[in-house]
Design a protein around this motif. Structure first.
Motif, PDB file in Angstrom:
ATOM      1  N   ARG A 418       0.834  -1.195   0.000  1.00 55.43           N
ATOM      2  CA  ARG A 418       0.000   0.000   0.000  1.00 55.43           C
ATOM      3  C   ARG A 418       0.868   1.244   0.000  1.00 55.43           C
ATOM      4  O   ARG A 418       1.799   1.365   0.800  1.00 55.43           O
ATOM      5  CB  ARG A 418      -0.897   0.036   1.238  1.00 55.43           C
ATOM      6  CG  ARG A 418      -1.907  -1.084   1.317  1.00 55.43           C
ATOM      7  CD  ARG A 418      -3.016  -0.900   0.268  1.00 55.43           C
ATOM      8  NE  ARG A 418      -3.995  -1.960   0.406  1.00 55.43           N
ATOM      9  CZ  ARG A 418      -3.895  -3.145  -0.197  1.00 55.43           C
ATOM     10  NH1 ARG A 418      -2.843  -3.411  -0.955  1.00 55.43           N
ATOM     11  NH2 ARG A 418      -4.824  -4.057  -0.034  1.00 55.43           N
ATOM     12  N   CYS A 419       0.541   2.172  -0.872  1.00 50.37           N
ATOM     13  CA  CYS A 419       1.268   3.446  -0.936  1.00 50.37           C
ATOM     14  C   CYS A 419       0.308   4.529  -1.392  1.00 50.37           C
ATOM     15  O   CYS A 419      -0.268   4.427  -2.481  1.00 50.37           O
ATOM     16  CB  CYS A 419       2.445   3.340  -1.896  1.00 50.37           C
ATOM     17  SG  CYS A 419       3.435   4.841  -2.010  1.00 50.37           S
ATOM     18  N   VAL A 420       0.099   5.541  -0.565  1.00 54.69           N
ATOM     19  CA  VAL A 420      -0.768   6.665  -0.894  1.00 54.69           C
ATOM     20  C   VAL A 420       0.058   7.948  -0.836  1.00 54.69           C
ATOM     21  O   VAL A 420       0.808   8.168   0.113  1.00 54.69           O
ATOM     22  CB  VAL A 420      -1.962   6.764   0.078  1.00 54.69           C
ATOM     23  CG1 VAL A 420      -2.814   7.998  -0.230  1.00 54.69           C
ATOM     24  CG2 VAL A 420      -2.819   5.508   0.003  1.00 54.69           C
ATOM     25  N   GLY A 421      -0.072   8.776  -1.855  1.00 53.61           N
ATOM     26  CA  GLY A 421       0.642  10.047  -1.909  1.00 53.61           C
ATOM     27  C   GLY A 421       1.494  10.190  -3.158  1.00 53.61           C
ATOM     28  O   GLY A 421       1.768  11.296  -3.614  1.00 53.61           O
ATOM     29  N   ILE A 422       1.941   9.049  -3.707  1.00 53.94           N
ATOM     30  CA  ILE A 422       2.706   9.053  -4.951  1.00 53.94           C
ATOM     31  C   ILE A 422       2.270   7.857  -5.789  1.00 53.94           C
ATOM     32  O   ILE A 422       1.637   6.920  -5.294  1.00 53.94           O
ATOM     33  CB  ILE A 422       4.227   8.952  -4.686  1.00 53.94           C
ATOM     34  CG1 ILE A 422       4.551   7.664  -3.928  1.00 53.94           C
ATOM     35  CG2 ILE A 422       4.748  10.173  -3.958  1.00 53.94           C
ATOM     36  CD1 ILE A 422       6.024   7.381  -3.831  1.00 53.94           C
ATOM     37  N   ARG A 423       2.639   7.875  -7.050  1.00 54.39           N
ATOM     38  CA  ARG A 423       2.371   6.740  -7.931  1.00 54.39           C
ATOM     39  C   ARG A 423       3.524   5.739  -7.830  1.00 54.39           C
ATOM     40  O   ARG A 423       4.660   6.121  -7.592  1.00 54.39           O
ATOM     41  CB  ARG A 423       2.207   7.208  -9.370  1.00 54.39           C
ATOM     42  CG  ARG A 423       1.016   8.108  -9.594  1.00 54.39           C
ATOM     43  CD  ARG A 423       0.923   8.560 -11.057  1.00 54.39           C
ATOM     44  NE  ARG A 423      -0.232   9.391 -11.302  1.00 54.39           N
ATOM     45  CZ  ARG A 423      -0.246  10.717 -11.153  1.00 54.39           C
ATOM     46  NH1 ARG A 423       0.855  11.337 -10.762  1.00 54.39           N
ATOM     47  NH2 ARG A 423      -1.343  11.408 -11.389  1.00 54.39           N
ATOM     48  N   THR A 424       3.209   4.468  -8.051  1.00 55.58           N
ATOM     49  CA  THR A 424       4.237   3.432  -8.063  1.00 55.58           C
ATOM     50  C   THR A 424       4.029   2.519  -9.265  1.00 55.58           C
ATOM     51  O   THR A 424       3.008   2.592  -9.956  1.00 55.58           O
ATOM     52  CB  THR A 424       4.205   2.574  -6.785  1.00 55.58           C
ATOM     53  OG1 THR A 424       3.073   1.683  -6.835  1.00 55.58           O
ATOM     54  CG2 THR A 424       4.145   3.431  -5.530  1.00 55.58           C
ATOM     55  N   ASN A 425       4.992   1.626  -9.471  1.00 55.44           N
ATOM     56  CA  ASN A 425       4.939   0.682 -10.580  1.00 55.44           C
ATOM     57  C   ASN A 425       4.399  -0.688 -10.163  1.00 55.44           C
ATOM     58  O   ASN A 425       4.624  -1.684 -10.855  1.00 55.44           O
ATOM     59  CB  ASN A 425       6.332   0.510 -11.190  1.00 55.44           C
ATOM     60  CG  ASN A 425       7.317  -0.122 -10.216  1.00 55.44           C
ATOM     61  OD1 ASN A 425       7.105  -0.103  -9.000  1.00 55.44           O
ATOM     62  ND2 ASN A 425       8.409  -0.668 -10.737  1.00 55.44           N
ATOM     63  N   VAL A 426       3.703  -0.777  -9.031  1.00 54.42           N
ATOM     64  CA  VAL A 426       3.236  -2.065  -8.530  1.00 54.42           C
ATOM     65  C   VAL A 426       2.301  -2.748  -9.525  1.00 54.42           C
ATOM     66  O   VAL A 426       2.425  -3.954  -9.796  1.00 54.42           O
ATOM     67  CB  VAL A 426       2.556  -1.906  -7.153  1.00 54.42           C
ATOM     68  CG1 VAL A 426       1.805  -3.177  -6.766  1.00 54.42           C
ATOM     69  CG2 VAL A 426       3.603  -1.586  -6.092  1.00 54.42           C
ATOM     70  N   ALA A 427       1.344  -2.012 -10.075  1.00 47.04           N
ATOM     71  CA  ALA A 427       0.425  -2.616 -11.043  1.00 47.04           C
ATOM     72  C   ALA A 427       1.177  -3.127 -12.267  1.00 47.04           C
ATOM     73  O   ALA A 427       0.839  -4.185 -12.821  1.00 47.04           O
ATOM     74  CB  ALA A 427      -0.639  -1.602 -11.462  1.00 47.04           C
ATOM     75  N   PHE A 428       2.200  -2.386 -12.679  1.00 51.03           N
ATOM     76  CA  PHE A 428       3.015  -2.828 -13.815  1.00 51.03           C
ATOM     77  C   PHE A 428       3.742  -4.129 -13.480  1.00 51.03           C
ATOM     78  O   PHE A 428       3.786  -5.058 -14.293  1.00 51.03           O
ATOM     79  CB  PHE A 428       4.023  -1.737 -14.188  1.00 51.03           C
ATOM     80  CG  PHE A 428       5.052  -2.172 -15.200  1.00 51.03           C
ATOM     81  CD1 PHE A 428       4.731  -2.217 -16.546  1.00 51.03           C
ATOM     82  CD2 PHE A 428       6.326  -2.551 -14.796  1.00 51.03           C
ATOM     83  CE1 PHE A 428       5.673  -2.631 -17.476  1.00 51.03           C
ATOM     84  CE2 PHE A 428       7.264  -2.960 -15.718  1.00 51.03           C
ATOM     85  CZ  PHE A 428       6.935  -3.007 -17.063  1.00 51.03           C
TER      86      PHE A 428
END
Length: 505
Positions: A418-428
């Motif tokens: 979980r990460c809120v506040g920035i975008r990450t590449n987790v879905a990728f």
């Protein structure tokens, strides 16, 4: 492993930041070694600062004002009475002048000597040594190319397309693909400028560009008594912008016979350089399973954890003991690999926007856990992800008896992130793990480019979809309540690539 004996040092200064600084400090703690953190003004409240027994400010915001300042780091070691310095990866880790300066100051550099770095860390020197060791290499220039004209001559001899590569570094920095002669001018200028910014050294060389190879590397340990062993291979072909995203060990395509041949080639190169400590010898493997030497990383790799998971070794501990003059007790005959490990690098970036870095505050940051899951991170809730440093947030590694099980465990771990506040590449990363080519092991370094049009509407589990929707709602609320801060974040993103040093190949 190395022999135990007494503690090799009394105190270790870690000349780095983020997850690798925290990871090194954990091994030091286990060994009973006090640690010293150094930090820029931006990092004064960072996790690695709070983890250390002591912390010293280097001042400044950018790497050039702080973590790349040799004199400041040496002064910090002397002030804190640290008798050893671990450089981590990136920054000064492959700078021979730094290794020399540490030795001159009377401290131990936890890594190879400056002389060994010059032999292997310099790409053209390492290539010449590989040729002398009768290890197959990729066609390229015999030395550095000092200007565009010489680069064009070398490219003509090698044959287009070619790669312009920084002689003094890696991680995709100072690298440009040149498909035809008319592209050389602009590519040379861009590669040279990027190499100067990232490594302080603008020297380039030319190498034949191979279109669909696999990137496979061999982990090596060497002590000061002439003992050298290889610890198997890592598959690192899933890359974006020449930087690794997913790594695993063992490689799906490396047979026991090929592993032995590549491992012995890596040992020959390291031994010829009179190298001591941890090194990674990188190779290109083509569709016929023919391998060619690529380069040597004279430091601990970002992806070292996958090797640790399948061998049971602590590579940082081995580095410290080797630098402390202790002997390897490992032999090639007693080394073995158990099961399969897969790692994802979770980065602050937006894959849907060509992996543009994302900046902001970590309003929520929850790392996964579970059986045979390892997470290396250096961040916590409230941290600011700035424009000044690399985008790596965490490394999530899964181990299992089989590759299929390891991938399944990693998939579950990523769904819990979980990460809120920035975008990450987790879905990728989840999309890659679910892709038929990845699951079958039929992929190469062109995977992301060749399948880029397929990414955009990845099929993800409902748990992640719900979390993504919640994250989007929270981000919209943040935008509405704090418009000034969000506008500043957008400006930061536009300047990110000019300031950061993502040289963490």
């Amino acid at each position: 492993m190395t022999t135990t004996g007494r503690r090799p040092f009394s105190k270790v200064l870690v000349a780095n930041r983020g997850e690798i600084a925290c990871r090194i400090m954990r091994s030091c703690r286990i060994m009973g070694l006090p640690t010293v953190a150094v930090h820029s003004d931006v990092d004064k409240t960072a996790m690695h600062v709070s983890m250390a027994d002591e912390a010293i400010s280097l001042g400044g915001k950018s790497p050039g004002e702080s973590y790349l300042q040799i004199d400041k780091i040496i002064a910090a070691a002397q002030e804190s009475h640290a008798d050893a310095i671990h450089p981590g990866y990136g920054f000064l880790s492959e700078n021979p002048n730094f290794a020399d300066a540490v030795a001159k100051a009377g401290a131990a550099f936890i890594g190879p000597s400056g002389k060994a770095i010059r032999k292997l860390g310099d790409k053209t020197s390492a290539r010449a040594l590989a040729i002398a060791c009768e290890v197959p290499t990729i066609p390229g220039s015999t030395g550095t190319v000092d200007d565009v004209r010489i680069a064009q001559e070398a490219a003509h001899q090698v044959g287009y397309p070619v790669l312009l590569k920084a002689a003094a570094g890696g991680g995709g920095k100072g690298m440009r693909i040149v498909q035809r002669p008319e592209e050389m001018n602009s590519a040379f200028r861009a590669a040279h400028s990027e190499a100067v910014t990232a490594f302080g050294d603008g020297r380039l060389y030319v190498e034949k560009y191979l279109d669909h190879p696999r990137h496979v590397e061999i982990q090596v340990l060497a002590d000061s008594y002439g003992n050298v062993v290889y610890l198997g291979e890592r598959e690192c072909s899933i890359q974006r912008r020449h930087q690794k995203v997913i790594e695993e060990s063992p490689s799906p395509v490396v047979s026991p016979e090929l592993r032995t041949t590549m491992g012995e080639a890596a040992v020959r190169i390291v031994r010829a350089a009179e190298y001591e400590n941890a090194a990674t010898v990188e190779f290109i493997v083509d569709s016929s399973r023919t391998f060619r030497f690529l380069e040597v990383n004279t430091r601990l790799q970002v992806e070292h954890a996958v090797t640790e998971m399948v061998t049971g070794l602590d590579l940082v501990r081995e580095q410290i003991l080797i630098s402390g003059g202790q002997r390897l007790t490992l032999t090639q005959e007693t080394l073995y690999s158990n099961g399969h490990a897969v790692e994802c690098r979770v980065c602050a970036e937006d894959p849907a926007q060509n992996f543009i870095p994302s900046t902001g505050r970590l309003d929520s940051f929850r790392l996964p856990s579970g059986p045979f899951i390892r997470v290396d991170s250096g961040f916590q809730v409230g941290d600011e992800i700035s424009v000044y440093y690399d985008s790596l947030l965490a490394k999530i590694i899964a181990w299992a008896p089989t590759r299929e099980q390891a991938v399944a465990r990693l998939r579950q771990a990523l769904q819990e992130f979980r990460c809120v506040g920035i975008r990450t590449n987790v879905a990728f990363c989840l999309w890659v793990l679910d892709h038929p080519s990845f699951l079958s092991g039929d992929f190469d370094t062109r995977f992301v480019t060749d399948h880029s049009t397929e990414y955009g509407r990845p099929v993800v589990p409902k748990l992640l979809a719900d979390a993504t929707a919640l994250t989007a709602a929270l981000m919209i609320a943040t935008v509405q309540s704090q418009p000034k801060r969000v506008r500043q974040q957008s400006n930061n993103e536009r300047t990110w690539l000019n300031l950061r040093t993502d040289n963490l190949r």
